[in-house]
Design a protein around this motif. Sequence first.
Motif, short mmCIF file in Angstrom:
data_model
loop_
_atom_site.label_atom_id
_atom_site.label_comp_id
_atom_site.label_asym_id
_atom_site.label_seq_id
_atom_site.Cartn_x
_atom_site.Cartn_y
_atom_site.Cartn_z
N ILE A 298 0.87 -1.33 0.02
CA ILE A 298 -0.05 0.08 -0.19
C ILE A 298 0.86 1.16 -0.10
CG2 ILE A 298 -0.12 0.38 2.49
CD1 ILE A 298 -3.20 0.92 1.90
N GLU A 299 2.18 1.11 0.26
CA GLU A 299 2.97 2.24 0.47
C GLU A 299 3.48 2.68 -1.19
OE1 GLU A 299 6.19 1.32 2.96
OE2 GLU A 299 4.97 1.52 4.93
N ASN A 300 3.00 1.77 -1.70
CA ASN A 300 3.55 1.80 -3.23
C ASN A 300 2.11 2.42 -4.28
OD1 ASN A 300 6.25 1.26 -2.96
ND2 ASN A 300 5.89 -0.97 -3.08
N PHE A 301 1.48 2.81 -3.54
CA PHE A 301 -0.02 3.15 -4.21
C PHE A 301 0.04 4.38 -4.91
CE2 PHE A 301 -3.76 0.59 -2.65
CZ PHE A 301 -3.05 -0.66 -2.65
N GLY A 302 1.20 5.34 -4.56
CA GLY A 302 1.29 6.82 -5.10
C GLY A 302 1.85 6.75 -6.65
N VAL A 303 1.65 8.05 -7.10
CA VAL A 303 2.16 8.07 -8.62
C VAL A 303 3.63 8.35 -8.73
CG1 VAL A 303 1.99 9.50 -10.50
CG2 VAL A 303 0.14 9.20 -9.23
N SER A 304 4.32 7.54 -9.67
CA SER A 304 5.79 7.65 -9.78
C SER A 304 6.17 8.98 -10.27
CB SER A 304 6.36 6.59 -10.75
OG SER A 304 7.71 6.57 -11.09
N THR A 305 7.10 9.63 -9.50
CA THR A 305 7.68 10.89 -9.89
C THR A 305 9.23 10.96 -10.49
OG1 THR A 305 8.64 11.30 -7.58
CG2 THR A 305 6.37 12.02 -8.07
N GLY A 306 9.74 9.53 -10.56
CA GLY A 306 10.97 9.64 -11.03
C GLY A 306 12.19 10.12 -10.23
N ASP A 307 11.93 10.06 -9.00
CA ASP A 307 13.02 10.94 -8.08
C ASP A 307 13.09 9.97 -6.96
OD1 ASP A 307 11.14 11.62 -6.86
OD2 ASP A 307 11.18 13.72 -7.30
N ALA A 308 13.90 10.51 -5.92
CA ALA A 308 13.93 9.84 -4.54
C ALA A 308 12.80 9.88 -3.81
CB ALA A 308 15.20 10.46 -3.73
N PHE A 309 11.78 10.64 -4.18
CA PHE A 309 10.40 10.32 -3.53
C PHE A 309 9.50 9.81 -4.25
CE2 PHE A 309 12.89 14.32 -2.03
CZ PHE A 309 12.76 14.18 -0.87
N SER A 310 10.05 8.93 -5.33
CA SER A 310 9.02 8.13 -6.13
C SER A 310 8.27 7.34 -5.41
CB SER A 310 9.67 7.61 -7.22
OG SER A 310 8.89 6.77 -8.07
N ARG A 311 6.88 7.37 -6.01
CA ARG A 311 5.86 6.42 -5.42
C ARG A 311 5.56 6.86 -3.92
NH1 ARG A 311 5.00 2.09 -8.82
NH2 ARG A 311 3.08 1.72 -7.77
N GLY A 312 5.37 5.97 -2.94
CA GLY A 312 4.98 6.33 -1.65
C GLY A 312 3.21 6.06 -1.66
N GLY A 313 2.78 6.47 -0.69
CA GLY A 313 1.25 6.15 -0.43
C GLY A 313 0.34 7.17 -0.76
N ILE A 314 -0.81 7.09 -0.37
CA ILE A 314 -1.84 8.05 -0.89
C ILE A 314 -2.10 8.73 0.48
CG2 ILE A 314 -4.06 8.31 -1.89
CD1 ILE A 314 -3.84 5.66 -3.26
N LEU A 315 -2.31 10.13 0.28
CA LEU A 315 -2.77 11.03 1.35
C LEU A 315 -4.31 11.01 1.35
CD1 LEU A 315 -0.56 14.17 0.50
CD2 LEU A 315 -0.31 12.49 2.57
N MET A 316 -4.80 10.89 2.64
CA MET A 316 -6.20 10.92 2.83
C MET A 316 -6.93 12.15 2.40
SD MET A 316 -8.63 9.41 4.08
CE MET A 316 -10.56 9.67 4.40
N PRO A 317 -7.92 12.05 1.44
CA PRO A 317 -8.69 13.57 0.81
C PRO A 317 -9.48 13.85 1.90
CG PRO A 317 -9.62 11.38 0.03
CD PRO A 317 -8.48 10.89 0.80
#
Length: 211
Positions: free
Chosen positions: A14-33
């Motif tokens: 679930i920590e990889n649900f985010g969008v790839s940004t192509g840098d060290a902060f790539s991916r990550g989780g989704i912030l609660m809306p």
Amino acid sequence: MGWSAGFFDGSDLIENFGVSTGDAFSRGGILMPKIKNRFRVFVSNFGIPGAEVLFTQQVLTVGRPNCNFNPQTVHSYNSVAYYAGKAEWEAVTVTVRDDVTNAVTRLIAAQMQRQMNFFEQTVPLSAGDYKFQMRVECLDGGGTAQDDALVLERWEFEGCLLATVNFETFDYSSADAMTIEMSVRFDNTTLDGGLMPDPPYYSVSTPGLNF
């Protein structure tokens, strides 16, 4: 892997649900809306001062602000450029439930009478005699009498007036609750809590001259 004591633990995935940004902060989780139904609306100096809580309790929907910077056109040799004109906040729509005690109807009618006396056909000398304030808050979903809800976002509306009021329509074919829809025109609004910071400093002695 996301396994613990023979059971699969999806925390790593679930920590990889985010969008790839192509840098060290790539991916990550989704912030609660922010959730649409977690909000409240307060009005001050509206209709019958001191009775505004009745308005808050009957609100169904409220719009968030829209700002129009009215871009101005600068024609050049072969091109067109733009600069920001006078900023203008567009009216927001507020819809309330029309209750059988007529509490909210009485409040809205009183505000209408403040803006124009429909019996005597007279109006106040100054707009300050009838303008009201409005506050729209986005909440976290909690809140009790002892511990108020956490405010995630707060809009402060100044110089408000009722631009239009729609008392809706009776309908024999529908059993829906009656509502009253208002278009609220205001002079200015600001976002509290540091979400609308002051603009960055710039040199007054050498201001920018180009687009």
